[in-house]
Design an enzyme around this catalytic site. Sequence first.
Site, short mmCIF file in Angstrom:
data_model
loop_
_atom_site.label_atom_id
_atom_site.label_comp_id
_atom_site.label_asym_id
_atom_site.label_seq_id
_atom_site.Cartn_x
_atom_site.Cartn_y
_atom_site.Cartn_z
N ASP A 9 0.84 -1.04 0.44
CA ASP A 9 0.22 0.05 0.17
C ASP A 9 0.63 1.11 0.17
O ASP A 9 0.94 1.91 -0.49
CB ASP A 9 -0.98 0.23 1.03
CG ASP A 9 -2.00 0.78 1.21
OD1 ASP A 9 -1.80 2.41 1.24
OD2 ASP A 9 -3.11 1.04 0.77
N ASN A 49 -5.43 1.82 0.14
CA ASN A 49 -5.25 1.03 -1.10
C ASN A 49 -5.63 -0.66 -1.53
O ASN A 49 -6.23 -0.93 -2.25
CB ASN A 49 -3.96 0.98 -2.24
CG ASN A 49 -4.18 2.36 -2.68
OD1 ASN A 49 -4.34 2.99 -3.05
ND2 ASN A 49 -2.76 3.23 -2.70
N ASP A 50 -5.20 -1.04 0.12
CA ASP A 50 -5.77 -2.52 0.81
C ASP A 50 -6.84 -2.34 0.87
O ASP A 50 -7.37 -2.86 -0.06
CB ASP A 50 -4.41 -2.68 1.56
CG ASP A 50 -3.41 -2.36 1.51
OD1 ASP A 50 -3.35 -2.86 0.45
OD2 ASP A 50 -2.72 -2.73 2.31
N LYS A 51 -7.63 -0.90 1.39
CA LYS A 51 -8.71 -1.88 1.33
C LYS A 51 -10.20 -1.73 -0.35
O LYS A 51 -10.44 -2.21 0.13
CB LYS A 51 -9.56 -0.76 2.13
CG LYS A 51 -8.90 -1.15 3.88
CD LYS A 51 -9.25 -0.03 4.54
CE LYS A 51 -8.30 0.78 6.14
NZ LYS A 51 -7.37 -0.20 6.62
#
Length: 181
Positions: free
Chosen positions: A6, A34-36
Amino acid sequence: MKPGFDPLLQAYGGMMTCTGRAEDPPTFCGASINDKATGMFCTIGALAALRMRDKTGKGCLVDTSLFDSAVHWVEGRVNNYLASGEVPKRHGTGGAIIVPYQTFDTADRPLCWRPATTGCGHAAPKCSAIPNGDRSALRQERGAGEQQGRAAADESPTSCAPGAAPSGSTCSSAPACRAAR
């Protein structure tokens, strides 16, 4: 396929150049956005694939990446750059287009103030007399509302009362956790 992280995608995708004040170095977002987002986009894709299977008997490919998510967050800035050729500036807690639309210090804590917003279902009369383009020009001249005073922040976490400008107290994670209970 390569692994991604991320923070690296916040840097490579341009998000770090959106976050923070203009005089500060590029800054990470507090959350792993970005991960989420990639997880949410995958979930949306999987649900769409299930609907496709229900309708046609066939599934489909779900394809997303951290980079796709990273660019998603900065699409407005990318479009502005492509249209104007100018690299967008950072405005701290403020917005690039709507002014004033930012966080102001008060006597006890910062207050997030959005007087130019009508998102509560009613107009915000405090700024309706000044066209937004003129308010944007005032950003540099007067600090876009820095003269609003140092009154105490509203005790309620958010305010969306008729005739009032949308606002919300800036809190640490602890009050947000208590409010979510």
